[in-house]
Motif scaffolding. Structure first.
Motif, PDB file in Angstrom:
ATOM      1  N   ILE A  89       0.829  -1.216   0.000  1.00 38.94           N
ATOM      2  CA  ILE A  89       0.000   0.000   0.000  1.00 38.94           C
ATOM      3  C   ILE A  89       0.860   1.262   0.000  1.00 38.94           C
ATOM      4  O   ILE A  89       0.427   2.326   0.441  1.00 38.94           O
ATOM      5  CB  ILE A  89      -0.974   0.009   1.201  1.00 38.94           C
ATOM      6  CG1 ILE A  89      -0.216  -0.096   2.532  1.00 38.94           C
ATOM      7  CG2 ILE A  89      -1.975  -1.129   1.085  1.00 38.94           C
ATOM      8  CD1 ILE A  89      -1.092   0.103   3.766  1.00 38.94           C
ATOM      9  N   ASN A  96       1.612   5.999   6.976  1.00 43.11           N
ATOM     10  CA  ASN A  96       1.127   5.457   5.707  1.00 43.11           C
ATOM     11  C   ASN A  96       2.064   4.359   5.205  1.00 43.11           C
ATOM     12  O   ASN A  96       3.224   4.279   5.598  1.00 43.11           O
ATOM     13  CB  ASN A  96       1.036   6.561   4.641  1.00 43.11           C
ATOM     14  CG  ASN A  96      -0.060   7.571   4.943  1.00 43.11           C
ATOM     15  OD1 ASN A  96      -1.245   7.270   4.870  1.00 43.11           O
ATOM     16  ND2 ASN A  96       0.348   8.786   5.290  1.00 43.11           N
ATOM     17  N   TYR A 133      -5.029   3.643   5.301  1.00 38.34           N
ATOM     18  CA  TYR A 133      -5.335   3.063   3.986  1.00 38.34           C
ATOM     19  C   TYR A 133      -6.832   2.781   3.870  1.00 38.34           C
ATOM     20  O   TYR A 133      -7.463   3.082   2.852  1.00 38.34           O
ATOM     21  CB  TYR A 133      -4.537   1.769   3.789  1.00 38.34           C
ATOM     22  CG  TYR A 133      -4.954   0.969   2.575  1.00 38.34           C
ATOM     23  CD1 TYR A 133      -4.556   1.353   1.298  1.00 38.34           C
ATOM     24  CD2 TYR A 133      -5.739  -0.174   2.716  1.00 38.34           C
ATOM     25  CE1 TYR A 133      -4.949   0.621   0.189  1.00 38.34           C
ATOM     26  CE2 TYR A 133      -6.127  -0.910   1.614  1.00 38.34           C
ATOM     27  CZ  TYR A 133      -5.725  -0.512   0.349  1.00 38.34           C
ATOM     28  OH  TYR A 133      -6.128  -1.245  -0.751  1.00 38.34           O
TER      29      TYR A 133
END
Length: 271
Positions: A89, A96, A133
């Motif tokens: 991701i 993140n 996400y």
């Protein structure tokens, strides 16, 4: 504790040993090939395969539907579900990126995100990164799966003071256990696969592995029966003496082991 009580405990042990041998509980393919706790290669791969409607098990979305029903995900369109293991991701940054163990998504963009922990420790901001996400998707549900439904390391994985982020269990993520939740789901999957012998036995081997990892095999039942024997009124008074003797027995066994090892090494010429 009198001799008859010791004889009963020995009989209990022999009974469960015979049960395990008769049922074949001591044989498990995962143990034979030495892969019992590999999170990605075994556990994530096996679960993802069952959850994948396109997988070779041929049951389409039956197992995924059972999963959604059991873990309260009624909005997920299981017929269109797709599964990815180790979903990348993005580059791992503060809050993140990284790789999701199991990501399941439907045609409407609903994502079921599973962080699968057998023995590995939490990574820095791990659940925060997966939650970030999920928030980019139309809808998501994040699960934290461990052997016994343990909480994550909240300080390390769920809280980030710099950005004032704090994930809450039951709201931002949900706990799952192999010990009860996954085992229960697998039992239902096996029922659905009753007429598919190879698939049914494959699931049975994995169920046996989960029971082994969570101490639910015949040894667990044997220990429960022995505990009942200890707790009988005529034996309770002896428990303190038994505990003391067990410690001394462990010490003596260790001493005998090292003494035996030293003697064997001397015979082979080691100083």
């Amino acid at each position: 504790m009198d001799k008859s009580a010791i004889n009963r405990i020995t009989a209990i042990r022999d009974k469960y040993k015979a049960i395990a041998e008769e049922a074949g509980d001591n044989y498990n393919l995962f143990k034979v090939i030495g892969l019992t706790s590999e999170e990605v290669r075994i556990h994530s791969a096996f679960l993802a395969n069952l959850l994948n409607p396109q997988a070779e098990h041929g049951q389409k979305s039956k197992f995924l539907k059972l999963f959604c029903e059991q873990f309260d995900i009624p909005q997920f369109d299981h017929d269109s579900g797709k599964v990815t293991i180790e979903k990348y991701i993005g580059k791992k940054e503060e809050i993140n990126g990284g790789r999701i163990d199991i990501d399941i998504f439907d045609k409407n963009g609903f994502h079921i995100i599973i962080e699968n922990k057998i023995y590995a420790n939490d990574q820095e901001n791990q659940l925060i990164r997966y939650s970030q996400y999920g928030k980019k998707q139309p809808k998501y549900k994040l699960f934290y799966l461990t052997l016994y439904g343990y909480m994550p390391d909240e300080k390390k994985s769920c809280n980030y003071d710099k950005k004032q982020i704090s994930l809450k269990e039951g709201n931002d993520y949900f706990l799952l256990s192999y010990h009860y939740d996954i085992l229960n789901w697998l039992e239902h999957c096996r029922e659905k696969a009753a007429t598919k012998p190879l698939l049914r036995e494959g699931i049975s081997h994995y169920i046996n592995l989960i029971k082994y990892l969570t101490n639910q095999n015949t040894n667990y039942m044997m220990n429960q029966e022995i505990i009942k024997e200890f707790l009988k009124p005529e034996n309770v008074q002896s428990l303190a003496n038994i505990k003391e003797c067990l410690v001394k027995t462990q010490i003596e066994l260790q001493y005998q082991f090292w003494e035996c090892l030293i003697n064997e090494l001397k015979k082979k010429g080691f100083d």
